[in-house]
Design an enzyme around this catalytic site. Sequence first.
Site, PDB file in Angstrom:
ATOM      1  N   ASN A   9      45.306  44.357  40.390  1.00 14.05           N
ATOM      2  CA  ASN A   9      44.046  44.020  41.051  1.00 14.05           C
ATOM      3  C   ASN A   9      43.431  42.866  40.276  1.00 14.05           C
ATOM      4  OD1 ASN A   9      41.545  43.853  42.192  1.00 14.05           O
ATOM      5  ND2 ASN A   9      40.836  45.881  41.541  1.00 14.05           N
ATOM      6  N   TRP A  10      43.542  41.682  40.843  1.00 11.38           N
ATOM      7  CA  TRP A  10      43.055  40.489  40.127  1.00 11.38           C
ATOM      8  C   TRP A  10      41.540  40.348  40.172  1.00 11.38           C
ATOM      9  CZ3 TRP A  10      47.129  36.242  41.852  1.00 11.38           C
ATOM     10  CH2 TRP A  10      48.330  36.468  41.155  1.00 11.38           C
ATOM     11  N   LYS A  11      40.873  41.132  40.995  1.00 13.03           N
ATOM     12  CA  LYS A  11      39.405  41.071  41.109  1.00 13.03           C
ATOM     13  C   LYS A  11      38.968  39.633  41.362  1.00 13.03           C
ATOM     14  CE  LYS A  11      39.131  45.225  38.320  1.00 13.03           C
ATOM     15  NZ  LYS A  11      38.388  46.038  37.373  1.00 13.03           N
ATOM     16  N   HIS A  98      36.879  50.610  45.794  1.00  8.56           N
ATOM     17  CA  HIS A  98      36.921  50.429  44.336  1.00  8.56           C
ATOM     18  C   HIS A  98      35.534  50.721  43.766  1.00  8.56           C
ATOM     19  CE1 HIS A  98      37.262  48.529  40.436  1.00  8.56           C
ATOM     20  NE2 HIS A  98      38.564  48.630  40.578  1.00  8.56           N
ATOM     21  N   GLU A 100      33.804  49.219  41.720  1.00  3.44           N
ATOM     22  CA  GLU A 100      32.916  48.048  41.664  1.00  3.44           C
ATOM     23  C   GLU A 100      32.269  47.809  43.022  1.00  3.44           C
ATOM     24  OE1 GLU A 100      35.879  45.482  39.971  1.00  3.44           O
ATOM     25  OE2 GLU A 100      35.790  46.673  38.139  1.00  3.44           O
ATOM     26  N   GLU A 170      40.421  56.199  39.418  1.00  2.00           N
ATOM     27  CA  GLU A 170      39.950  55.257  38.407  1.00  2.00           C
ATOM     28  C   GLU A 170      38.641  55.764  37.801  1.00  2.00           C
ATOM     29  OE1 GLU A 170      41.820  51.096  39.241  1.00  2.00           O
ATOM     30  OE2 GLU A 170      39.819  51.202  40.081  1.00  2.00           O
ATOM     31  N   GLY A 176      37.947  48.453  32.409  1.00  3.48           N
ATOM     32  CA  GLY A 176      37.543  47.263  31.672  1.00  3.48           C
ATOM     33  C   GLY A 176      36.913  47.562  30.326  1.00  3.48           C
ATOM     34  N   SER A 216      42.036  50.529  32.168  1.00  8.43           N
ATOM     35  CA  SER A 216      42.590  50.083  30.890  1.00  8.43           C
ATOM     36  C   SER A 216      44.077  50.418  30.719  1.00  8.43           C
ATOM     37  CB  SER A 216      41.758  50.627  29.714  1.00  8.43           C
ATOM     38  OG  SER A 216      40.427  50.139  29.796  1.00  8.43           O
ATOM     39  N   GLY A 237      43.854  46.211  36.168  1.00 12.47           N
ATOM     40  CA  GLY A 237      42.921  45.082  36.242  1.00 12.47           C
ATOM     41  C   GLY A 237      43.249  44.044  35.184  1.00 12.47           C
ATOM     42  N   GLY A 238      42.549  44.110  34.063  1.00 12.36           N
ATOM     43  CA  GLY A 238      42.658  43.082  33.017  1.00 12.36           C
ATOM     44  C   GLY A 238      44.088  42.739  32.610  1.00 12.36           C
TER      45      GLY A 238
HETATM   46  P1  13P Z   1      41.123  47.472  33.974  1.00 12.23           P
HETATM   47  O1  13P Z   1      42.619  47.632  33.974  1.00 12.23           O
HETATM   48  O2  13P Z   1      40.663  46.092  33.582  1.00 12.23           O
HETATM   49  O3  13P Z   1      40.436  48.563  33.204  1.00 12.23           O
HETATM   50  O4  13P Z   1      40.642  47.631  35.509  1.00 12.23           O
HETATM   51  C1  13P Z   1      41.070  48.728  36.226  1.00 12.23           C
HETATM   52  C2  13P Z   1      40.721  48.513  37.635  1.00 12.23           C
HETATM   53  O5  13P Z   1      39.563  48.519  38.006  1.00 12.23           O
HETATM   54  C3  13P Z   1      41.818  48.273  38.590  1.00 12.23           C
HETATM   55  O6  13P Z   1      41.389  48.351  39.903  1.00 12.23           O
END
Ligand code: 13P
Length: 260
Positions: A9-11, A98, A100, A170, A176, A216, A237-238
């Site tokens: 997930n590149w956000k 998600h 967010e 999640e 993050g 994470s 994500g990251g």
């Molecule tokens: P991180 O891997 O940066 O914690 O993000 C997880 C995430 O929100 C994937 O959708």
Amino acid sequence: MRRPIIAANWKLNMLRHEAQAFLVAFRADWDAETHEASPEIIIAPPFTALETAARALNDCNVALAGQNVFFESSGAFTGEISPAMLRDAGCRYCIVGHSERRSLFAETDQEISRKAHALLKAGVRPIICVGETLEEREAGKTEDVLAAQLDGSLEDLEPVNARDIVLAYEPVWAIGTGRTATPEQAQETHAFIRAHLQAGRLRDQAKTLRIQYGGSVKPDNIRALMARPDIDGALVGGASLRPDSFARIACFDQPENTSS
Ligand code: 13P
């Protein structure tokens, strides 16, 4: 058997040239041929990089996903993207709900349910996210929160369509933050999610439904997570923003020395 499913997930990251460079590098590390029977790999770029990514992934066994969608199929909805548009851009999947989007854009379970329903109708598979906050976990409310999110987000789902959805657990406190749920905590929660589905309308589908863990995930913790019986994949994500680290996560089923 549940086929493992690893998604990036590149956000809100990646201009088109960055997406292009990432995917060229990733394809050098990820040899789909040798992974034919192993994880399904998904990349969720921002909308603007979908076409670039679709070209870069042409003839390669990596699927594309949207990061969000609107539930209407057309009309006066300035700024929105429909399920058919995602499909037209090459998406086989789309992330919905998600945390967010739930927290920053006030998305409700009802909207998530409508989005999932609209995606399925258009032939795009929803990846439906659920997860509790730290406050909720510390108050002992994790299971209640997840049960409510699952019941609400899956309200419009016909059991027969359950084979086309993926769930992502999640925990908000692990996103993050560098603070991963331990494999035991994640397994315990995944098992709860599966049992909850099994006790409800999805009793016949719960065993085959795939549940990803997100929060994470890194090359050095993916193996321990994937070793747990109810963890079927990861939503990353990251660590998905660098091709080498995402390739190492995607290659979790290979010996470490051939995967970096
Ligand atoms: P991180 O891997 O940066 O914690 O993000 C997880 C995430 O929100 C994937 O959708």
